[in-house]
Write a protein that holds these residues in place. Structure first.
Motif, short mmCIF file in Angstrom:
data_model
loop_
_atom_site.label_atom_id
_atom_site.label_comp_id
_atom_site.label_asym_id
_atom_site.label_seq_id
_atom_site.Cartn_x
_atom_site.Cartn_y
_atom_site.Cartn_z
N PHE A 157 0.81 -1.21 0.00
CA PHE A 157 0.00 0.00 0.00
C PHE A 157 0.86 1.27 0.00
O PHE A 157 1.99 1.25 0.46
CB PHE A 157 -0.88 0.04 1.26
CG PHE A 157 -1.88 -1.07 1.32
CD1 PHE A 157 -3.14 -0.92 0.79
CD2 PHE A 157 -1.55 -2.28 1.92
CE1 PHE A 157 -4.07 -1.95 0.84
CE2 PHE A 157 -2.47 -3.31 1.98
CZ PHE A 157 -3.73 -3.14 1.44
N ASN A 158 0.26 2.34 -0.49
CA ASN A 158 0.79 3.68 -0.32
C ASN A 158 -0.07 4.35 0.74
O ASN A 158 -1.30 4.20 0.73
CB ASN A 158 0.73 4.49 -1.62
CG ASN A 158 1.68 3.97 -2.66
OD1 ASN A 158 2.64 3.29 -2.35
ND2 ASN A 158 1.42 4.29 -3.91
N ILE A 159 0.54 5.10 1.63
CA ILE A 159 -0.20 5.81 2.67
C ILE A 159 -0.36 7.25 2.23
O ILE A 159 0.63 7.96 2.03
CB ILE A 159 0.54 5.73 4.02
CG1 ILE A 159 0.69 4.26 4.41
CG2 ILE A 159 -0.20 6.52 5.09
CD1 ILE A 159 1.60 4.02 5.57
N VAL B 222 2.41 17.84 4.81
CA VAL B 222 1.14 18.04 5.51
C VAL B 222 0.39 19.24 4.91
O VAL B 222 -0.83 19.22 4.81
CB VAL B 222 1.37 18.22 7.03
CG1 VAL B 222 0.08 18.58 7.73
CG2 VAL B 222 1.96 16.96 7.63
N ASP B 223 1.11 20.25 4.49
CA ASP B 223 0.48 21.44 3.91
C ASP B 223 -0.10 21.19 2.52
O ASP B 223 -1.02 21.88 2.10
CB ASP B 223 1.48 22.60 3.82
CG ASP B 223 1.78 23.22 5.17
OD1 ASP B 223 0.98 23.01 6.13
OD2 ASP B 223 2.81 23.91 5.30
N ASN B 224 0.45 20.24 1.80
CA ASN B 224 0.02 19.97 0.41
C ASN B 224 -0.81 18.69 0.32
O ASN B 224 -0.45 17.76 -0.38
CB ASN B 224 1.24 19.90 -0.51
CG ASN B 224 1.94 21.22 -0.60
OD1 ASN B 224 1.32 22.24 -0.89
ND2 ASN B 224 3.23 21.23 -0.32
N ILE B 225 -1.91 18.68 1.04
CA ILE B 225 -2.80 17.52 1.07
C ILE B 225 -3.63 17.48 -0.20
O ILE B 225 -4.08 18.52 -0.65
CB ILE B 225 -3.70 17.60 2.32
CG1 ILE B 225 -2.85 17.44 3.57
CG2 ILE B 225 -4.80 16.57 2.28
CD1 ILE B 225 -3.59 17.64 4.86
N PRO B 226 -3.91 16.34 -0.80
CA PRO B 226 -3.46 15.01 -0.40
C PRO B 226 -2.01 14.77 -0.80
O PRO B 226 -1.56 15.26 -1.83
CB PRO B 226 -4.39 14.07 -1.17
CG PRO B 226 -4.77 14.84 -2.38
CD PRO B 226 -4.77 16.29 -1.98
N SER B 227 -1.30 14.05 0.03
CA SER B 227 0.10 13.75 -0.29
C SER B 227 0.45 12.33 0.17
O SER B 227 -0.08 11.84 1.15
CB SER B 227 1.03 14.77 0.38
OG SER B 227 0.83 14.81 1.76
N ILE B 228 1.34 11.72 -0.60
CA ILE B 228 1.77 10.36 -0.27
C ILE B 228 2.83 10.47 0.82
O ILE B 228 3.85 11.11 0.64
CB ILE B 228 2.33 9.64 -1.51
CG1 ILE B 228 1.23 9.48 -2.55
CG2 ILE B 228 2.92 8.29 -1.12
CD1 ILE B 228 1.71 8.88 -3.86
N ILE B 229 2.55 9.85 1.95
CA ILE B 229 3.46 9.89 3.09
C ILE B 229 4.51 8.80 2.96
O ILE B 229 5.69 9.01 3.21
CB ILE B 229 2.70 9.73 4.42
CG1 ILE B 229 1.63 10.82 4.57
CG2 ILE B 229 3.64 9.71 5.60
CD1 ILE B 229 2.17 12.23 4.55
N LYS B 230 4.08 7.61 2.58
CA LYS B 230 5.02 6.48 2.46
C LYS B 230 4.50 5.55 1.37
O LYS B 230 3.30 5.31 1.26
CB LYS B 230 5.13 5.76 3.80
CG LYS B 230 6.33 4.86 3.91
CD LYS B 230 6.64 4.50 5.35
CE LYS B 230 7.93 3.71 5.39
NZ LYS B 230 8.28 3.29 6.72
N GLU B 231 5.42 5.03 0.56
CA GLU B 231 5.05 4.16 -0.55
C GLU B 231 5.50 2.72 -0.30
O GLU B 231 6.45 2.48 0.44
CB GLU B 231 5.69 4.66 -1.85
CG GLU B 231 5.18 6.01 -2.30
CD GLU B 231 5.84 6.46 -3.59
OE1 GLU B 231 7.05 6.24 -3.76
OE2 GLU B 231 5.12 7.05 -4.42
N SER B 232 4.79 1.80 -0.92
CA SER B 232 5.13 0.38 -0.93
C SER B 232 5.31 -0.19 0.48
O SER B 232 6.36 -0.74 0.82
CB SER B 232 6.39 0.14 -1.76
OG SER B 232 6.19 0.59 -3.07
#
Length: 124
Positions: free
Chosen positions: A58-60, A91-101
């Motif tokens: 998953f990507n978070i 956090v300021d540029n939502i939606p954003s990928i926090i962690k991948e794979s």
């Protein structure tokens, strides 16, 4: 005049495009639209993937920081190993990928941590 505007729009960065989309939505009620053809193709591909096997990686994606933005920035910093400024930018540029794979168990654990501090995340 229109040609200059078109040139400026084409040369926007991803961050600027996101800011423009946010401004258009807030100020004028205009939301970006994904063509039905692209959306339908994407949905069909997702369905085929799910039919083959249950997703395990998953990507978070951070959808909302909730009321405690500072706590979310700290958690993003801890999870990603990025500096404070980079974590704040995510956090300021939502939606954003926090962690991948991320594997399923870790993704669910991280999702729970974000939800405990009032943030909204999506696993894709």
């Amino acid at each position: 005049m229109i040609e200059k505007l078109a040139e400026q729009l084409v040369n926007l960065t991803v961050k600027q495009v996101n800011e423009l989309a946010t401004l258009l939505k807030k100020e004028y009620g205009i939301e970006p639209h994904i063509s039905d053809k692209v959306e339908n193709t994407h949905s069909s591909q997702k369905e085929k993937t799910y039919e083959k096997e249950e997703k395990s990686i998953f990507n978070i994606i951070l959808k909302s920081s909730g009321n405690s933005k500072l706590s979310v920035v700290k958690l993003v910093k801890e999870i990603t190993g990025k500096g404070l400024k980079e974590a704040k930018d995510l956090v300021d540029n939502i939606p954003s990928i926090i962690k991948e794979s991320v594997n399923k168990k870790e993704a669910e654990d991280l999702k729970n941590k974000f939800e405990e501090i009032g943030a909204e995340v999506e696993l894709k």
